[in-house]
Write a protein that holds these residues in place. Structure first.
Motif, PDB file in Angstrom:
ATOM      1  N   ALA A  53     152.133 -32.093  42.538  1.00 17.63           N
ATOM      2  CA  ALA A  53     151.939 -32.567  43.637  1.00 17.63           C
ATOM      3  C   ALA A  53     150.876 -33.525  43.782  1.00 17.63           C
ATOM      4  O   ALA A  53     149.600 -33.373  43.301  1.00 17.63           O
ATOM      5  CB  ALA A  53     151.573 -31.389  44.568  1.00 17.63           C
ATOM      6  N   THR A  54     151.271 -34.738  44.410  1.00 16.61           N
ATOM      7  CA  THR A  54     150.206 -35.971  44.428  1.00 16.61           C
ATOM      8  C   THR A  54     149.912 -36.062  45.699  1.00 16.61           C
ATOM      9  O   THR A  54     150.562 -36.609  46.659  1.00 16.61           O
ATOM     10  CB  THR A  54     150.747 -37.307  43.468  1.00 16.61           C
ATOM     11  N   ARG A  55     148.506 -36.160  45.984  1.00 19.44           N
ATOM     12  CA  ARG A  55     148.154 -36.440  47.423  1.00 19.44           C
ATOM     13  C   ARG A  55     148.268 -38.005  47.979  1.00 19.44           C
ATOM     14  O   ARG A  55     147.953 -38.851  47.233  1.00 19.44           O
ATOM     15  CB  ARG A  55     146.762 -36.126  47.543  1.00 19.44           C
ATOM     16  N   GLU A  56     148.951 -38.089  48.948  1.00 21.81           N
ATOM     17  CA  GLU A  56     149.146 -39.502  49.660  1.00 21.81           C
ATOM     18  C   GLU A  56     148.844 -39.188  51.102  1.00 21.81           C
ATOM     19  O   GLU A  56     149.610 -39.089  51.633  1.00 21.81           O
ATOM     20  CB  GLU A  56     150.371 -40.160  49.529  1.00 21.81           C
TER      21      GLU A  56
ATOM     22  N   TRP B 194     151.315 -34.463  50.718  1.00 22.65           N
ATOM     23  CA  TRP B 194     151.481 -34.339  49.174  1.00 22.65           C
ATOM     24  C   TRP B 194     152.903 -34.518  48.688  1.00 22.65           C
ATOM     25  O   TRP B 194     153.790 -34.118  49.380  1.00 22.65           O
ATOM     26  CB  TRP B 194     151.151 -33.004  48.580  1.00 22.65           C
ATOM     27  N   THR B 195     153.176 -35.333  47.663  1.00 18.99           N
ATOM     28  CA  THR B 195     154.467 -35.643  47.370  1.00 18.99           C
ATOM     29  C   THR B 195     154.792 -34.870  46.117  1.00 18.99           C
ATOM     30  O   THR B 195     153.982 -34.891  45.036  1.00 18.99           O
ATOM     31  CB  THR B 195     154.732 -37.023  46.767  1.00 18.99           C
ATOM     32  N   VAL B 196     155.697 -33.988  46.006  1.00 17.15           N
ATOM     33  CA  VAL B 196     156.091 -33.052  44.869  1.00 17.15           C
ATOM     34  C   VAL B 196     157.342 -33.473  44.121  1.00 17.15           C
ATOM     35  O   VAL B 196     158.251 -33.739  44.511  1.00 17.15           O
ATOM     36  CB  VAL B 196     156.348 -31.645  45.688  1.00 17.15           C
TER      37      VAL B 196
ATOM     38  N   THR C 125     147.940 -29.797  41.068  1.00 19.92           N
ATOM     39  CA  THR C 125     147.473 -30.980  41.889  1.00 19.92           C
ATOM     40  C   THR C 125     146.339 -31.912  41.321  1.00 19.92           C
ATOM     41  O   THR C 125     145.902 -32.821  41.890  1.00 19.92           O
ATOM     42  CB  THR C 125     146.705 -30.627  43.189  1.00 19.92           C
TER      43      THR C 125
ATOM     44  N   ASP D 190     149.373 -31.714  54.095  1.00 17.95           N
ATOM     45  CA  ASP D 190     148.109 -31.077  53.775  1.00 17.95           C
ATOM     46  C   ASP D 190     147.944 -30.028  54.744  1.00 17.95           C
ATOM     47  O   ASP D 190     147.253 -28.835  54.212  1.00 17.95           O
ATOM     48  CB  ASP D 190     146.765 -32.067  53.577  1.00 17.95           C
TER      49      ASP D 190
ATOM     50  N   ARG E 166     148.860 -26.562  53.289  1.00 15.78           N
ATOM     51  CA  ARG E 166     148.186 -26.113  52.207  1.00 15.78           C
ATOM     52  C   ARG E 166     147.572 -24.783  52.109  1.00 15.78           C
ATOM     53  O   ARG E 166     146.991 -24.499  53.329  1.00 15.78           O
ATOM     54  CB  ARG E 166     147.122 -26.975  51.590  1.00 15.78           C
TER      55      ARG E 166
ATOM     56  N   GLU F  52     142.037 -26.600  47.655  1.00 15.99           N
ATOM     57  CA  GLU F  52     142.686 -27.388  46.651  1.00 15.99           C
ATOM     58  C   GLU F  52     142.235 -26.898  45.323  1.00 15.99           C
ATOM     59  O   GLU F  52     140.900 -26.730  45.009  1.00 15.99           O
ATOM     60  CB  GLU F  52     142.523 -28.726  46.741  1.00 15.99           C
TER      61      GLU F  52
END
Length: 253
Positions: free
Chosen positions: A159-162, A166-168, A190, A238, A241, A245
């Motif tokens: 999962a990348t935070r943008e 988050w894009t998974v 993450t 987010d 979540r 994190e």
């Protein structure tokens, strides 16, 4: 039905009996045998599963609205605020009747809601606990992966935070109920370069979105009780979540 938090246990059991009896027949010896007989991962026709699911959701909503859906839960989240032994007593009463199969909502009730109570922030608890307990939302567990089954610390789904989301990207496997769930409890990595238990975060992700594909796993028995779930650019805010994190391991444990 009284929602008092000081009701006597004997009165509560009598109240429970009257409530369940008004909706379902008592178990007979034959129905009890049928309830405990099963095949290994049986194949259920889609129409049978759809009927059972509808019956299970209707019953959960009926019990919740009558004050029996979260007997020992906090009042502010729709619970009744009674001690846990009252909930145990109600389950004992229910077992005497031919009630719908609770398997369709078991993960939400037994795993996800306690996790949210302990680890989610106040906003997320207020948003999700009542719909999950009432089965307005059905959930599944997105933990296991092709190379991370019994060894969950090997999770590779990322999962990348943008910004605020988050894009998974990744793959989950052996997921029960994915094809009828609206949300999934997701464990994803993450922190780039992290290994094992470090750098994992828990989320509650919407299952009905373009970045998620659910494929049934057909087994040697003919059953398809589990699914593979492919996440390709799936998005989770987010705000969904669960816990800090990088602390997902402690959340799911």
């Amino acid at each position: 039905m009284s929602r008092s938090t000081s009701i006597d246990l004997e009165d509560f059991v009598r109240e429970s009996e009257e409530f369940v009896a008004a909706h379902h027949a008592r178990r007979t010896a034959a129905s009890a045998r049928e309830a405990v007989s099963f095949s290994v991962l049986p194949e259920k026709p889609a129409e049978v599963e759809a009927r059972e699911l509808a019956e299970a959701l209707t019953w959960r909503r009926t019990t919740y609205d009558a004050g029996f859906g979260w007997i020992d839960g906090p009042v502010e989240h729709g619970g009744r605020g009674l001690p846990s032994h009252f909930a145990d007593a109600y389950r004992t009463v229910e077992r005497r009747f031919q009630v719908p199969d609770e398997a369709y909502t078991r993960f939400s009730v037994a795993i996800l809601c306690p996790t949210l109570l302990e680890h989610a922030d106040a906003t997320l608890r207020a948003e999700l606990l009542s719909p999950l307990r009432r089965a307005d939302l059905v959930s599944c567990q997105l933990f296991s992966e092709p190379d991370a089954g019994s060894d969950l610390a090997s999770v590779r789904t990322r999962a990348t935070r943008e910004g605020d989301a988050w894009t998974v990207t990744g793959q989950k496997v052996w997921t029960s109920g994915a094809h009828y769930s609206q949300v999934g409890l997701l464990l994803a990595r993450t922190e780039a370069g992290s290994r094992r238990h470090r750098g994992l975060t828990a989320f509650l992700i919407d299952m009905d979105q373009p970045g998620i594909e659910v494929r049934p796993i057909h087994q040697m028995t003919g059953g398809a009780s589990f699914s593979e779930v492919f996440l390709d650019g799936a998005v989770v805010p987010d705000s969904r979540r669960i816990g800090p994190e990088g602390q997902g391991w402690s959340v799911i444990m």
